[in-house]
Design a protein around this motif. Structure first.
Motif, PDB file in Angstrom:
ATOM      1  N   ALA A  97       0.696  -1.074   0.092  1.00 59.30           N
ATOM      2  CA  ALA A  97      -0.047  -0.036  -0.036  1.00 59.30           C
ATOM      3  C   ALA A  97       0.923   1.314   0.215  1.00 59.30           C
ATOM      4  O   ALA A  97       0.369   2.390  -0.470  1.00 59.30           O
ATOM      5  CB  ALA A  97      -0.995  -0.293   0.940  1.00 59.30           C
ATOM      6  N   THR A  98       1.587   1.278   0.712  1.00 58.88           N
ATOM      7  CA  THR A  98       2.848   2.119   0.898  1.00 58.88           C
ATOM      8  C   THR A  98       3.286   2.627   0.244  1.00 58.88           C
ATOM      9  O   THR A  98       3.845   3.464  -0.859  1.00 58.88           O
ATOM     10  CB  THR A  98       3.679   2.474   2.212  1.00 58.88           C
ATOM     11  OG1 THR A  98       4.085   1.433   2.336  1.00 58.88           O
ATOM     12  CG2 THR A  98       2.579   2.093   3.186  1.00 58.88           C
ATOM     13  N   GLY A  99       3.585   2.199  -1.273  1.00 63.02           N
ATOM     14  CA  GLY A  99       4.537   2.121  -1.978  1.00 63.02           C
ATOM     15  C   GLY A  99       3.979   2.319  -3.675  1.00 63.02           C
ATOM     16  O   GLY A  99       4.647   2.580  -4.093  1.00 63.02           O
ATOM     17  N   LEU A 100       2.763   1.654  -3.384  1.00 59.83           N
ATOM     18  CA  LEU A 100       1.943   2.178  -4.322  1.00 59.83           C
ATOM     19  C   LEU A 100       1.777   3.415  -5.373  1.00 59.83           C
ATOM     20  O   LEU A 100       1.597   4.326  -4.612  1.00 59.83           O
ATOM     21  CB  LEU A 100       0.484   1.457  -4.129  1.00 59.83           C
ATOM     22  CG  LEU A 100      -0.112  -0.015  -4.530  1.00 59.83           C
ATOM     23  CD1 LEU A 100      -1.495   0.581  -4.145  1.00 59.83           C
ATOM     24  CD2 LEU A 100       0.021  -0.460  -5.571  1.00 59.83           C
ATOM     25  N   GLY A 101       2.325   3.869  -6.016  1.00 54.20           N
ATOM     26  CA  GLY A 101       2.551   5.556  -6.137  1.00 54.20           C
ATOM     27  C   GLY A 101       4.031   5.459  -7.536  1.00 54.20           C
ATOM     28  O   GLY A 101       4.211   6.487  -7.324  1.00 54.20           O
ATOM     29  N   GLY A 102       4.463   4.592  -6.452  1.00 47.60           N
ATOM     30  CA  GLY A 102       6.317   4.794  -6.330  1.00 47.60           C
ATOM     31  C   GLY A 102       6.380   6.969  -5.838  1.00 47.60           C
ATOM     32  O   GLY A 102       6.449   7.548  -4.409  1.00 47.60           O
ATOM     33  N   LYS A 103       7.475   7.642  -7.099  1.00 48.23           N
ATOM     34  CA  LYS A 103       7.145   8.960  -6.489  1.00 48.23           C
ATOM     35  C   LYS A 103       6.478   9.489  -6.537  1.00 48.23           C
ATOM     36  O   LYS A 103       6.796  11.488  -6.211  1.00 48.23           O
ATOM     37  CB  LYS A 103       8.798   8.991  -7.358  1.00 48.23           C
ATOM     38  CG  LYS A 103      10.521   8.548  -6.928  1.00 48.23           C
ATOM     39  CD  LYS A 103      10.409   8.528  -5.093  1.00 48.23           C
ATOM     40  CE  LYS A 103      11.895   8.139  -4.627  1.00 48.23           C
ATOM     41  NZ  LYS A 103      12.487   8.678  -3.545  1.00 48.23           N
ATOM     42  N   ILE A 104       5.481   9.596  -7.142  1.00 49.30           N
ATOM     43  CA  ILE A 104       3.901   9.679  -7.524  1.00 49.30           C
ATOM     44  C   ILE A 104       3.813  10.043  -6.235  1.00 49.30           C
ATOM     45  O   ILE A 104       3.396   9.396  -5.647  1.00 49.30           O
ATOM     46  CB  ILE A 104       3.276   9.450  -8.224  1.00 49.30           C
ATOM     47  CG1 ILE A 104       4.046   8.618 -10.338  1.00 49.30           C
ATOM     48  CG2 ILE A 104       1.775  10.106  -8.790  1.00 49.30           C
ATOM     49  CD1 ILE A 104       3.032   8.496 -11.023  1.00 49.30           C
TER      50      ILE A 104
END
Length: 346
Positions: free
Chosen positions: A10-17
């Motif tokens: 969940a926390t990694g979803l989206g990467g640097k976005i």
């Protein structure tokens, strides 16, 4: 070593976005593709933005389901997926004839799973080239954890314009990565430039096979599903890769579709009729669990809005990959070794 837990997914979803921008990034990414009215030329013209968005959106999913090495492998009976992936990486190192102390380039290295495995297997120094900030930061963290950070590093850059001088690497490889290039000749020419004369480049390429019929609507649908689900501007034919290598100046030592004759189909981990405890998260039951988990995490605000949409196009990719494999019109395992002549210079 992978970030395996639901919270880490969940926390990694989206990467640097920025998390508030994930949904709009998903929408923009989707519009590049045929299913949403996009076309090949637009994808090629904007390949850097498209591929960067793709990996920001999917890396957390990949690591959750696949581990640190985001690629397929031919597989023997009674061999686990993880074992086949390691063997596949060792095979590449052996084909390149890597020797201790050599300076090697991994083009499109992901979070560095193959880089770490090959570095430990061959005692080489490996630089991973990647244009995605999130994957580089994740890769550096894993390098520190595994203790290869003194011999392996990452450089941010575009493989169409590599930030390296001429004739600097003893070997170059790419694992299911240069398929993201908008132009194979342009990418291979850059690899040729940075490789020392007399040395070799080896790669696993995603390709349409000679069985692919561009006039067959079902074939086109499968190709489009793979493109949207895997961040590809286009999928080349195997022959186009060989022609591009020769045009770039390489001598092609040998090439083969390693999917042909594999005792276990490369797409088996994604086949909904297959069940495996060792790769449970890739099975139909595991993917159903992940889909509903992501839905719940998005609902309660732990995962950003748009996360379910990412899961949806990854499912579309899985379906396209399995059908492409079954019909033998697509392969992720077209392997070649090409040599830069001693007298070659561009």
């Amino acid at each position: 070593m992978s970030k395996a837990g639901a919270l880490n997914l969940a926390t990694g979803l989206g990467g640097k976005i920025d998390k508030s921008d994930v949904l709009s990034a998903v929408e923009k990414y989707e519009k590049y593709h045929v299913c949403y009215g996009g076309d090949e030329e637009e994808r090629k013209a904007n390949y850097s933005d498209m591929v960067n968005k793709y990996y920001d959106l999917v890396t957390s999913f990949y690591e959750f389901g696949w581990g640190e090495s985001f690629h397929f492998a031919p597989r023997f009976k009674e061999e686990s997926l993880r074992e086949s992936i390691k063997r596949h990486e060792h095979f590449l190192a052996l084909q390149l004839g890597l020797k201790p102390g050599q300076k090697v380039l991994d083009v499109g290295c992901g979070i560095g799973g193959p880089l770490r495995e090959i570095a430990r297997f061959s005692s080489t120094t490996i630089t991973g080239l990647n244009n995605n900030e999130y994957q580089i930061s994740r890769g550096k963290e894993l390098n520190r954890i595994t203790g290869v950070d003194k011999t392996c590093d990452f450089v941010k850059g575009d493989f169409m314009k590599m930030p390296f001088p001429d004739n600097v690497f003893d070997a170059v490889y790419a694992i299911e990565a240069t398929c993201h290039a908008p132009d194979a000749y342009g990418c291979y020419s850059e690899i040729y430039r940075v490789l020392k004369p007399g040395q070799c480049f080896a790669a696993y390429e995603w390709c349409m096979t000679d069985s692919f019929d561009p006039l067959n609507q079902e074939h086109q649908k499968i190709k489009a599903e793979i493109e949207i689900g895997d961040g590809l501007p286009d999928i080349r034919l195997t022959g186009q890769c060989i022609d591009a290598l020769k045009k770039a100046g390489f001598e092609v030592m040998w090439s083969k579709d390693l999917a042909v004759g594999s005792p276990v189909p490369w797409y088996l981990p994604l086949d909904k009729s297959h069940f495996s405890l060792s790769s449970f998260r890739l099975t139909a039951v595991g993917r159903f669990f992940t889909k509903n988990m992501v839905k719940a995490l998005e609902y309660v605000g732990l995962a950003p809005k748009g996360s379910q949409r990412v899961q949806d196009f990854l499912e579309k990719a899985a379906e396209g990959l399995v059908e492409g494999g079954r019909k033998e019109i697509f392969t992720p395992l077209f392997f070649f070794v090409a040599r830069k002549p001693h007298s070659g210079s561009q």
